[in-house]
Design a protein around this motif. Structure first.
Motif, mmCIF file in Angstrom:
data_model
loop_
_atom_site.group_PDB
_atom_site.id
_atom_site.type_symbol
_atom_site.label_atom_id
_atom_site.label_comp_id
_atom_site.label_asym_id
_atom_site.label_seq_id
_atom_site.Cartn_x
_atom_site.Cartn_y
_atom_site.Cartn_z
ATOM 1 N N MET A 8 6.303 -0.259 4.221
ATOM 2 C CA MET A 8 7.600 -0.525 3.594
ATOM 3 C C MET A 8 8.323 -1.665 4.292
ATOM 4 S SD MET A 8 8.930 3.339 2.682
ATOM 5 C CE MET A 8 10.189 2.857 1.489
ATOM 6 N N ARG A 9 8.186 -1.737 5.609
ATOM 7 C CA ARG A 9 8.824 -2.833 6.362
ATOM 8 C C ARG A 9 8.225 -4.184 5.962
ATOM 9 N NH1 ARG A 9 9.376 0.819 10.746
ATOM 10 N NH2 ARG A 9 7.272 0.398 11.479
ATOM 11 N N VAL A 10 6.896 -4.235 5.831
ATOM 12 C CA VAL A 10 6.249 -5.486 5.410
ATOM 13 C C VAL A 10 6.707 -5.849 4.006
ATOM 14 C CG1 VAL A 10 4.049 -6.638 4.954
ATOM 15 C CG2 VAL A 10 4.244 -5.087 6.904
ATOM 16 N N TRP A 11 6.783 -4.857 3.108
ATOM 17 C CA TRP A 11 7.213 -5.105 1.731
ATOM 18 C C TRP A 11 8.603 -5.720 1.692
ATOM 19 C CZ3 TRP A 11 5.841 -5.908 -3.020
ATOM 20 C CH2 TRP A 11 6.720 -5.687 -4.084
ATOM 21 N N LYS A 12 9.494 -5.206 2.508
ATOM 22 C CA LYS A 12 10.885 -5.676 2.488
ATOM 23 C C LYS A 12 11.027 -7.101 3.010
ATOM 24 C CE LYS A 12 13.002 -1.100 2.662
ATOM 25 N NZ LYS A 12 13.729 -0.094 3.455
ATOM 26 N N CYS A 13 10.059 -7.559 3.783
ATOM 27 C CA CYS A 13 10.125 -8.948 4.269
ATOM 28 C C CYS A 13 8.904 -9.747 3.806
ATOM 29 C CB CYS A 13 10.274 -8.993 5.782
ATOM 30 S SG CYS A 13 8.961 -8.205 6.712
ATOM 31 N N ALA A 14 8.344 -9.357 2.647
ATOM 32 C CA ALA A 14 7.158 -10.035 2.113
ATOM 33 C C ALA A 14 7.422 -11.518 1.886
ATOM 34 C CB ALA A 14 6.724 -9.384 0.805
ATOM 35 N N ASP A 15 6.458 -12.356 2.268
ATOM 36 C CA ASP A 15 6.559 -13.786 1.964
ATOM 37 C C ASP A 15 5.569 -14.196 0.878
ATOM 38 O OD1 ASP A 15 4.288 -13.568 3.540
ATOM 39 O OD2 ASP A 15 5.019 -14.872 5.144
ATOM 40 N N ALA A 16 4.800 -13.237 0.349
ATOM 41 C CA ALA A 16 3.928 -13.448 -0.816
ATOM 42 C C ALA A 16 3.464 -12.073 -1.292
ATOM 43 C CB ALA A 16 2.726 -14.316 -0.471
ATOM 44 N N VAL A 17 3.293 -11.936 -2.607
ATOM 45 C CA VAL A 17 2.800 -10.682 -3.168
ATOM 46 C C VAL A 17 1.647 -10.974 -4.116
ATOM 47 C CG1 VAL A 17 3.342 -8.605 -4.491
ATOM 48 C CG2 VAL A 17 5.081 -9.599 -2.981
ATOM 49 N N CYS A 18 0.524 -10.306 -3.885
ATOM 50 C CA CYS A 18 -0.638 -10.414 -4.766
ATOM 51 C C CYS A 18 -0.771 -9.117 -5.559
ATOM 52 C CB CYS A 18 -1.913 -10.628 -3.957
ATOM 53 S SG CYS A 18 -1.984 -12.186 -3.062
ATOM 54 N N PHE A 19 -0.899 -9.236 -6.866
ATOM 55 C CA PHE A 19 -1.106 -8.076 -7.727
ATOM 56 C C PHE A 19 -2.509 -8.104 -8.318
ATOM 57 C CE2 PHE A 19 3.540 -8.519 -8.014
ATOM 58 C CZ PHE A 19 3.964 -7.193 -7.887
ATOM 59 N N ASP A 20 -3.174 -6.963 -8.294
ATOM 60 C CA ASP A 20 -4.327 -6.771 -9.157
ATOM 61 C C ASP A 20 -3.811 -6.813 -10.596
ATOM 62 O OD1 ASP A 20 -6.950 -5.847 -10.062
ATOM 63 O OD2 ASP A 20 -5.953 -3.921 -10.391
ATOM 64 N N VAL A 21 -4.699 -7.008 -11.562
ATOM 65 C CA VAL A 21 -4.249 -7.118 -12.955
ATOM 66 C C VAL A 21 -4.616 -5.874 -13.768
ATOM 67 C CG1 VAL A 21 -4.359 -8.458 -15.086
ATOM 68 C CG2 VAL A 21 -4.300 -9.635 -12.870
ATOM 69 N N ASP A 22 -5.902 -5.624 -13.986
ATOM 70 C CA ASP A 22 -6.320 -4.513 -14.843
ATOM 71 C C ASP A 22 -5.897 -3.169 -14.273
ATOM 72 O OD1 ASP A 22 -7.718 -6.093 -16.807
ATOM 73 O OD2 ASP A 22 -9.249 -6.429 -15.290
ATOM 74 N N SER A 23 -5.202 -2.376 -15.073
ATOM 75 C CA SER A 23 -4.678 -1.050 -14.708
ATOM 76 C C SER A 23 -3.590 -1.104 -13.637
ATOM 77 C CB SER A 23 -5.803 -0.104 -14.250
ATOM 78 O OG SER A 23 -6.687 0.164 -15.316
#
Length: 223
Positions: A8-23
């Motif tokens: 959660m700490r990393v998420w709150k200071c994320a400098d990039a986010v990668c999302f999977d696509v399918d599902s």
């Protein structure tokens, strides 16, 4: 050993986010849907399930599925036109928030780039931030395989994409969000992994994820 609080700490200071696509970003497995469209759904879905459980080499699974489907260029175009992917609830709002915070968003998928391109456009994700597999066609439009130089066609391909992104841009808090075994295994090099079960729950992924969500609103609220 990372905890949910660490993620959660990393998420709150994320400098990039990668999302999977399918599902994850979308509600369905696009290759399975393409197989149904081409009349080969049953054969292909069984291979997809094995691949998502991590029981098959990803490149072998991709090759076997596409060799069964043999999608022509005209079939692929008609599929994209008549059966557009359905976004998962809350993903557009979450991506909008990330963009407003100037956090770059990437779509990293073992799926087909041509099917993912309209999804990226709908989300406002630059096409250069899409990493997926490119199909090849003969001059008459028949299926001719896929580009084997793309890292996403291999087992460990998502980890390779993330490694390259971190090397190129210097990200130190890159978060990967996904539903499958290929996502969980890409952390590291991702600095944090968030499991997503809003469309399908894969128990082996839920067991590995320190933070597992079924609603993107939970991620948006945590920002």
């Amino acid at each position: 050993m990372a905890t949910k609080e660490d993620v959660m700490r990393v998420w709150k200071c994320a400098d990039a986010v990668c999302f999977d696509v399918d599902s994850t970003v979308t509600q369905e497995e696009a290759i399975d849907e393409l197989a149904k469209f081409c009349g080969r759904g049953y054969e292909v879905s069984a291979i997809t399930k094995e691949a998502m459980r991590g029981n098959l080499n990803f490149k072998q699974a991709l090759t076997r599925r596409l060799d069964i489907i043999q999608p022509s260029m005209s079939q692929l175009r008609e599929f994209i036109r008549t059966r557009p992917s359905k976004l998962s609830p809350g993903i557009k709002s979450l991506v909008d928030v990330l963009h407003r915070k100037c956090i770059p968003v990437y779509l990293v998928s073992g799926g087909i780039r041509g099917i993912i391109t309209p999804v990226a456009l709908e989300l406002g994700v630059p096409l250069q931030n899409v990493f997926a597999n490119r199909l090849k066609f003969f001059l008459n439009g028949d299926y001719a395989g896929f580009d084997e130089t793309e890292p996403t066609c291999n087992s460990g391909g998502k980890a390779e994409v993330i490694r390259r992104l971190k090397e190129k841009h210097g990200y130190s808090n890159l978060v990967l969000v996904g539903d499958g075994a290929t996502d969980a295994e890409a952390c590291p090099p991702a600095d944090a992994f968030i499991g997503y079960g809003g469309n399908v729950v894969r128990e082996e992924v839920r067991a590995k994820a320190k933070w597992y969500v079924s609603n993107f609103k939970e991620l948006q609220d945590a920002l």
